[in-house]
Design a protein around this motif. Structure first.
Motif, short mmCIF file in Angstrom:
data_model
loop_
_atom_site.label_atom_id
_atom_site.label_comp_id
_atom_site.label_asym_id
_atom_site.label_seq_id
_atom_site.Cartn_x
_atom_site.Cartn_y
_atom_site.Cartn_z
N VAL A 165 0.84 -1.20 0.00
CA VAL A 165 0.00 0.00 0.00
C VAL A 165 0.87 1.25 0.00
O VAL A 165 0.60 2.22 -0.73
N ARG A 184 -3.76 8.64 -0.42
CA ARG A 184 -4.37 7.68 0.50
C ARG A 184 -5.89 7.71 0.40
O ARG A 184 -6.55 6.67 0.45
N LYS A 185 -6.44 8.90 0.22
CA LYS A 185 -7.89 9.03 0.11
C LYS A 185 -8.40 8.29 -1.12
O LYS A 185 -9.43 7.61 -1.07
N GLN A 188 -8.23 4.45 -0.42
CA GLN A 188 -9.26 4.04 0.52
C GLN A 188 -10.63 4.07 -0.12
O GLN A 188 -11.46 3.18 0.07
N SER A 189 -10.88 5.11 -0.93
CA SER A 189 -12.18 5.22 -1.60
C SER A 189 -12.35 4.12 -2.63
O SER A 189 -13.42 3.51 -2.74
N SER A 191 -10.99 1.12 -2.72
CA SER A 191 -11.16 -0.21 -2.13
C SER A 191 -12.44 -0.31 -1.33
O SER A 191 -13.22 -1.24 -1.48
N GLY A 192 -12.71 0.68 -0.50
CA GLY A 192 -13.88 0.63 0.37
C GLY A 192 -15.19 0.68 -0.38
O GLY A 192 -16.17 0.05 0.00
N GLU A 198 -7.70 -3.26 0.06
CA GLU A 198 -6.83 -2.15 -0.32
C GLU A 198 -5.57 -2.67 -1.00
O GLU A 198 -5.07 -2.06 -1.94
#
Length: 228
Positions: A165, A184-185, A188-189, A191-192, A198
């Protein structure tokens, strides 16, 4: 050669072949994540970057539905607001998104932009479809010959999720000139919001943008789209 470098060259060739008033950009989609992989000019790149960041636009819809999306007048378009605003800001009057399947889980789109609004000529749409299929076939062969899945597995076998990551975050920052927080945002967006781990998204980014090349041409986003 990384896929992004190859698609960057394809976009330049497409713009030269398909018309004097045309700029081209190529996006790739896997795991529900859209990457801008190459563009013939910075203005076309910024349009596709805004689209990739918002995950909303004609090329995203074209790749999801595997159907061509034509925009004869960007100014009159009521969908895809983030993409529309960026495209108008860049001075384009019309757009065309042509998808092509690389594999069951990978799709590319050849996106054309023109300054003059108006309907896209049928012969040009057909030519763009043929060119998109050629690009997809070439990417398919490149993936087979490079054997990126096995290569990536060898590179990251035994490496912790956190390390993979972190490398993906660094790749996003380097290729887009964005901050660590923005990178990072995005991860995260991506994958989530799509039901993937991730690490899985991070490996896709590294395989597509980094493997086998220094100083990659492609990217995911240039900067966050303006909030409304």
């Amino acid at each position: 050669m990384a896929i992004s470098r190859y698609l960057h060259e394809c976009a330049i060739r497409a713009a030269g072949v398909l018309g004097d008033d045309i700029e081209a950009s190529i996006t790739m989609r896997q795991h529900g994540v859209t990457l801008r992989a190459g563009s013939s000019a910075p203005d076309a790149a910024r349009c596709d970057q805004a689209e990739a960041w918002s995950d909303d636009g004609p090329c995203v819809e074209a790749m999801i539905t595997t159907a061509v999306r034509t925009v004869p007048s960007v100014a009159s378009e009521t969908r895809w607001l983030t993409w529309r605003e960026q495209t108008l800001r860049e001075g384009f009057g019309r757009a065309l998104a042509v998808p092509a399947q690389v594999s069951p889980d990978i799709t590319i789109a050849l996106n054309l932009y023109s300054r003059a609004p108006g309907a896209w000529e049928e012969h040009l749409v057909r030519s763009a479809e043929s060119y998109a299929r050629l690009i997809a076939s070439a990417v398919r062969l490149q993936l087979q010959f490079a054997d990126l899945d096995d290569y990536a597995a060898a590179v990251y076998r035994g490496v912790s999720d956190a390390v993979v990551v972190e490398r993906a975050v660094g790749a996003v920052m380097e290729t887009n000139g964005c901050t660590e927080q923005e990178a990072r945002k995005f991860l995260q967006s991506a994958s989530g919001g799509r039901g993937h781990e991730e690490r899985e998204i991070a490996e896709f980014i590294l395989r597509s943008l980094v493997v086998g090349v220094e100083g990659v041409e492609g990217d995911i986003v240039d900067h966050p789209a303006p909030e409304h």
